[in-house]
Design a protein around this motif. Structure first.
Motif, mmCIF file in Angstrom:
data_model
loop_
_atom_site.group_PDB
_atom_site.id
_atom_site.type_symbol
_atom_site.label_atom_id
_atom_site.label_comp_id
_atom_site.label_asym_id
_atom_site.label_seq_id
_atom_site.Cartn_x
_atom_site.Cartn_y
_atom_site.Cartn_z
ATOM 1 N N ALA A 1 -0.849 15.670 -1.750
ATOM 2 C CA ALA A 1 -0.056 14.534 -2.241
ATOM 3 C C ALA A 1 0.961 14.094 -0.744
ATOM 4 O O ALA A 1 1.397 12.564 -0.990
ATOM 5 C CB ALA A 1 0.471 14.223 -3.289
ATOM 6 N N SER A 2 1.015 14.937 0.115
ATOM 7 C CA SER A 2 2.155 14.559 0.830
ATOM 8 C C SER A 2 1.814 13.118 1.672
ATOM 9 O O SER A 2 2.758 12.753 2.546
ATOM 10 C CB SER A 2 2.611 15.616 1.836
ATOM 11 N N VAL A 3 0.628 12.940 1.923
ATOM 12 C CA VAL A 3 0.119 11.715 2.734
ATOM 13 C C VAL A 3 0.735 10.370 2.160
ATOM 14 O O VAL A 3 0.833 9.320 2.915
ATOM 15 C CB VAL A 3 -1.275 11.700 3.142
ATOM 16 N N ALA A 4 1.152 10.415 0.903
ATOM 17 C CA ALA A 4 1.708 9.036 0.605
ATOM 18 C C ALA A 4 2.991 8.787 1.017
ATOM 19 O O ALA A 4 3.974 9.496 0.964
ATOM 20 C CB ALA A 4 1.763 9.242 -1.059
ATOM 21 N N ILE A 5 3.065 7.761 1.534
ATOM 22 C CA ILE A 5 4.372 7.001 2.283
ATOM 23 C C ILE A 5 5.527 7.230 1.348
ATOM 24 O O ILE A 5 6.724 7.586 1.514
ATOM 25 C CB ILE A 5 4.378 6.015 2.984
ATOM 26 N N ASP A 6 5.092 6.748 -0.078
ATOM 27 C CA ASP A 6 6.341 6.623 -1.215
ATOM 28 C C ASP A 6 6.154 7.833 -2.098
ATOM 29 O O ASP A 6 6.482 7.493 -3.281
ATOM 30 C CB ASP A 6 6.276 5.364 -1.654
ATOM 31 N N LEU A 7 5.852 9.042 -1.519
ATOM 32 C CA LEU A 7 5.834 9.996 -2.680
ATOM 33 C C LEU A 7 6.820 10.108 -3.549
ATOM 34 O O LEU A 7 6.800 10.486 -4.809
ATOM 35 C CB LEU A 7 5.389 11.366 -1.730
ATOM 36 N N SER A 8 8.166 10.181 -2.826
ATOM 37 C CA SER A 8 9.248 10.464 -3.645
ATOM 38 C C SER A 8 9.203 9.560 -4.946
ATOM 39 O O SER A 8 10.261 9.697 -5.944
ATOM 40 C CB SER A 8 10.569 10.351 -2.878
ATOM 41 N N HIS A 9 8.710 8.458 -4.697
ATOM 42 C CA HIS A 9 8.703 7.376 -6.070
ATOM 43 C C HIS A 9 7.364 7.447 -6.687
ATOM 44 O O HIS A 9 7.206 6.561 -7.882
ATOM 45 C CB HIS A 9 8.690 5.942 -5.234
#
Length: 250
Positions: free
Chosen positions: A158-166
């Motif tokens: 999932a780390s490719v998502a720029i906004d992963l922390s959200h």
């Protein structure tokens, strides 16, 4: 036992790597990726993430036996290292090399995507693998350490998502996979307890639970990106089942 009856060096490596298991690591990454991307794009990043996960997982398998060589000599002398089919030093070199390659691949994705998450998670996963193999697996925290490795593996995808922390869903799914892993690990710990028949039964249960990762990930992929994506993930069962017929998953 004669040299003719001894398994070949290639089979010894398949056994050391527990090669069938690596497809369960790949399915975790695919599920995490599809949850945030809803497709297999960017394909290059996905391929690199799967390769990173595979290297880190295989490193964990090799280093597990590397650290346990003395214990296995007494309890599982048929394993590749204590049986002498693979020298412990060679196994260590391969294990640490795979770990380094896995981290470098994750860092390369971070550089290419201008996103710190893949590299950070890759480093954390490598540390978690070494901590587990190096001693945590023998403590009461072992199952949770193994669960943490699987959590990080899903998040690597999932780390490719720029906004992963959200994003709530990938974290929730990663935690669910981690919880499943904790339960599986507790079952696996009982393999060496009791009589031989019971141990065989537990080994079969653990094998099915390991294969269950792919089924669960396929369901998640279907919900996230459609049935074709889910079927693609489920197809990882094919090599898993084939390889598991001659190289045990446990």
């Amino acid at each position: 036992m004669s040299s003719v009856a001894q398994p070949g060096w290639m089979l010894a490596w398949w056994q050391l790597l527990r090669a069938a298991n690596v497809f369960t690591a790949a399915s975790n990454v695919l599920a995490g990726f599809l949850i945030v991307q809803r497709s297999f794009e960017p394909a290059g990043a996905l391929a690199a993430l799967v390769a990173s996960s595979a290297c880190l997982y295989l490193a964990g398998m090799v280093l597990n036996d590397f650290f346990d060589a003395e214990i296995d000599a007494a309890e599982r002398p048929e394993r590749p290292i204590p049986s002498g089919r693979i020298p412990r030093g060679v196994a260590g070199l391969v294990g640490w090399s795979l770990l380094a390659i896995g981290v470098l691949l994750a860092l390369a994705i971070s550089y290419q995507q201008a996103n710190i998450a893949p590299g950070l998670i890759g480093v954390l996963l490598a540390i978690a693998v070494v901590q587990y193999d190096g001693g945590l697996k023998k403590t009461r925290f072992g199952p949770y350490a193994m669960g943490w490795c699987r959590v990080l593996n899903v998040l690597l995808g999932a780390s490719v998502a720029i906004d992963l922390s959200h994003r709530v869903v990938p974290f929730a799914y990663a935690v669910a996979i981690g919880a499943y892993t904790v339960g599986l690990t507790y079952v696996a710990r009982s393999e060496m307890v009791g009589n031989f028949a019971r141990s065989l039964h537990i080994r079969n249960v653990v094998t099915r639970l390991l294969q269950g990762f792919i089924v669960i990930d396929a369901i998640a992929a279907t919900l996230a990106a459609g049935w074709i994506a889910g079927l693609a993930v489920l197809c990882l069962l094919i090599p898993t089942l084939i390889i598991a017929r001659w190289a045990a998953m446990t």
